[in-house]
Write an enzyme that holds these catalytic residues in place. Structure first.
Site, PDB file in Angstrom:
ATOM      1  N   GLY A  95      58.220   0.423 -12.555  1.00 21.55           N
ATOM      2  CA  GLY A  95      57.821  -0.506 -11.506  1.00 21.55           C
ATOM      3  C   GLY A  95      58.940  -1.016 -10.640  1.00 21.55           C
ATOM      4  N   GLY A  97      60.121   0.376  -8.227  1.00 21.30           N
ATOM      5  CA  GLY A  97      59.725   0.681  -6.857  1.00 21.30           C
ATOM      6  C   GLY A  97      58.441  -0.005  -6.430  1.00 21.30           C
ATOM      7  CD  GLU A 103      55.190   4.060 -10.704  1.00 23.87           C
ATOM      8  OE1 GLU A 103      56.049   4.509  -9.938  1.00 23.87           O
ATOM      9  OE2 GLU A 103      55.421   3.174 -11.558  1.00 23.87           O
ATOM     10  CE  LYS A 121      67.520   5.003 -14.117  1.00 21.95           C
ATOM     11  NZ  LYS A 121      66.511   5.643 -13.271  1.00 21.95           N
TER      12      LYS A 121
END
Length: 218
Positions: A95, A97, A103, A121
């Site tokens: 999230g 973006g 999504e 990540k």
């Protein structure tokens, strides 16, 4: 190898999962942008894509792939998306973006969720990346107070309006030891549309790009 080069490498690896797919789901973000660009070489076999954001939709259209409505497309074979954090259980924070709600919808509609990330990540415990929560505007302050009660420090992402017309609270200082429970608890707060914990529907495959190559999370 730069982080951007790692993202491109892992995006290339994801192509193996969509070679025989005619309609696929496509997420949002910098790693997914590489994936979309690489789809140009495969687009002859792809009839269309369901996108999680306006930005990805525009990028798909530029390479000639039709963007479909999920209501018409139905169940998707594969969904490819990135993540802001991912743990060993293939649970994620997403999230960054601001496309988390769409999504999560497209992920739920897909038989296989392929998550593509670079090695930065990967985490042992979710929560270092601020957790995005999409909120109906009138409930912003109420939801923020409830998030404080859960131990977080919510920050309004000013000048950000989601594709759904809502606002984002980024919740700092969370140590998410039980992602499934936290996802449910935040979703139960009135005014919350969606939160960026992806634990109830984790990824099925996680591809991780590193200088030594691309590996698959076991």
């Amino acid at each position: 190898m730069t982080q951007d080069e790692l993202k491109r490498k892992v995006a290339e690896a994801a192509l193996d999962y969509v070679k025989d797919v005619t309609i696929l789901g496509v997420g949002t973000g910098s790693t997914v942008n590489h994936f979309i660009d690489l789809l140009a070489d495969l687009k002859g076999g792809i009839e269309g894509a369901v996108s999680s954001s306006q930005a990805s939709s525009e990028r798909l259209k530029k390479i000639g792939i039709p963007v479909l409505d999920l209501n018409a497309a139905g169940t998707l074979d594969v969904y490819v998306d990135g993540a802001d954090e991912v743990n060993a259980a293939k649970q994620m924070i997403k999230g960054g973006g601001a496309a988390l709600t769409r999504e999560k919808i497209v992920a739920e509609a897909s038989r296989k969720f392929v998550c593509i990330v670079d090695e930065t990540k990967c985490v042992d415990v979710l929560g270092k990346f601020p957790l995005p929560v999409e909120v109906i505007p009138m409930a912003r302050s109420l939801v923020a107070r409830r998030l404080v009660e859960l131990g977080g420090t919510p920050v309004w992402r000013e000048n950000c309006i989601t594709d759904n017309g809502n606002v984002i609270l980024d919740v700092h200082n969370l140590t998410i030891t039980d992602p499934v429970e936290l996802e449910r608890r935040i979703n139960d707060i009135p005014g919350v549309v969606c939160n960026g914990v992806f634990a109830l529907r984790p990824a099925d495959v996680v591809l991780i790009g590193s200088p030594s190559g691309v590996r698959t999370l076991p």
